[in-house]
Design an enzyme around this catalytic site. Structure first.
Site, PDB file in Angstrom:
ATOM      1  CE1 TYR A  95      -4.374  -1.128  -0.193  1.00 29.46           C
ATOM      2  CE2 TYR A  95      -3.315  -3.028   0.814  1.00 29.46           C
ATOM      3  CZ  TYR A  95      -4.386  -2.470   0.146  1.00 29.46           C
ATOM      4  OH  TYR A  95      -5.462  -3.250  -0.206  1.00 29.46           O
ATOM      5  CD  GLU A 137      -6.726  -5.927   0.993  1.00 26.43           C
ATOM      6  OE1 GLU A 137      -5.498  -5.928   1.243  1.00 26.43           O
ATOM      7  OE2 GLU A 137      -7.243  -5.205   0.127  1.00 26.43           O
TER       8      GLU A 137
END
Length: 405
Positions: A95, A137
């Site tokens: 990310y 997630e």
């Protein structure tokens, strides 16, 4: 929580994203892969070449900006993307890399219009959105690994059976190479298949819907050979599966994922509508309904070019024939003389509202559909014209999400 000043700045960029969103995401992927070519092992190369991934990301960024003051509105989108991320192996450490290159792409494309305040606001907003993805997630990774028969990452499965279903679709029956148990799945879910193709520099990962029913002791995927459409790049993975993978070969699979699933708590009629290879999750749903809700009224509608392109027809007709509350209806775009002589289809041409109304007969039902994007747009528009409630309309894109409206 985001500061109000940040929210105001982000929302002020919505018109700009509407115009320049795809240019930003195109530049983002260029920057990302130049700096981190190893990430090409995760992304679908064909979707990149066709621009589908760039458009999907642009839509997601636009939606995030437009709803930055009520991010709960895009939670369903977050969950859908998170399922794909988990099945691909996207991890928290990815990310910051994505954030760096997304902000860099915004700055490059917008130039002087991307002030320090705008870049700062987007950096703050990205941190919040990325945190939401990472949290969702993490739970998905935990569930996939700890569920009965579950596993982490990719697990080797052996092809126990390979069966041609139509001129372009072949089924692969998959059992764990270690002989252990396999995780259950919800009808409509998919698995990711990872391939290292000889002569290819990068790993390929593709998602395929599970076309069998849960509890069978194996997984079944039914794969369309994708190089049959003129003007589109050959489906490198599907061609390799069709031509090279044989019974006894081993394929690495992710645990089942996806949020396009059948609502088994609903007792109302259910309508399953598919085009082409979009029938794969529908067959899984049909099989599950036959096993768990055999008295529920089920209408199965499938559109194909002709009988030679129609996969799993005998299987569906057998299930329907054993259940009086079930019915199946076939729409052939260009039926062959053989199709006409056999009388195997119910409508020639395209699926339309009149046929849906005639075949289904009620608006009080759950509608599920999947297929090529133009087909899905047609179905979606027909259901809206008919007045079907939004909460009763469920659909799945194969590949990056697009727009149906």
């Amino acid at each position: 929580m985001l500061k109000q000043e940040t929210i105001d700045i982000i929302k002020s960029t919505v018109p700009v994203l509407e115009v320049h969103g795809t240019a930003i995401t195109k530049r983002f992927y260029q920057r990302l892969f130049e700096a981190h070519p190893e990430l090409l092992n995760i992304f679908n190369h064909a979707n990149q070449k066709q621009g589908r991934q760039q458009t999907a990301l642009a839509n997601a960024v636009y939606a995030a900006a437009a709803n930055i003051d009520k991010l709960e509105a895009i939670l369903p989108v977050v969950k859908g993307i998170a399922h794909k991320h988990r099945s691909l192996g996207v991890k928290p450490e990815h990310y910051p890399i994505v954030g760096e290159h997304l902000l860099g792409a915004i700055k490059e494309v917008l130039g002087d219009a991307a002030t320090d305040d705008i870049i700062g606001a987007w950096a703050e907003a990205y941190g919040v959105i990325a945190g939401a993805f990472i949290g969702v997630e993490a739970e998905m990774y935990k569930q996939a690994e700890t569920q009965p028969g579950g596993w982490e990452g990719f697990r080797p499965f052996r092809v126990s059976r390979k069966e041609r279903e139509s001129e372009v679709i072949t089924s692969f029956y998959l059992v764990p190479a270690d002989g252990g148990a396999i995780a259950a799945f919800e009808p409509g879910q998919y698995v990711s298949v990872k391939l290292d193709i000889p002569g290819e520099d990068r790993t390929h990962i593709r998602q395929y819907s599970l076309s069998g029913s849960p509890g069978a002791g194996h997984y079944r995927i039914s794969v369309k050979r994708e190089n049959t459409v003129p003007g589109l790049p050959a489906g490198r993975v599907s061609v390799y599966l069709h031509e090279e993978i044989q019974e006894g070969d081993v394929l690495p699979l992710s645990a089942p994922a996806g949020d396009f699933t059948l609502d088994q708590g609903d007792s109302r009629p259910v309508v399953l509508i598919s085009g082409g290879v979009g029938l794969t999750p529908m067959v899984s749903m049909l099989r599950t309904l036959a096993e768990t809700q055999p008295e529920r009224k089920v209408t199965f509608i499938h559109a194909a070019r002709h009988g030679g392109m129609h996969a799993l027809r005998d299987e569906v007709e057998q299930i329907v024939g054993e259940h009086p509350a079930f019915s199946a209806h076939w729409v052939y775009g260009t039926p062959t003389d053989k199709d006409r002589e056999a009388g195997v289809f119910h409508k020639e041409g395209y699926l339309d509202l009149a046929f849906l109304q005639q075949t289904v007969g009620t608006t009080d039902a759950g509608f599920y559909f999947c297929g090529p994007t133009p087909f899905m747009r047609t179905v979606n528009q027909a259901l809206k014209e008919w007045g079907i409630a939004a909460e009763d309309i469920h659909f799945e894109f194969f590949g990056p999400a697009g727009a149906l409206d």
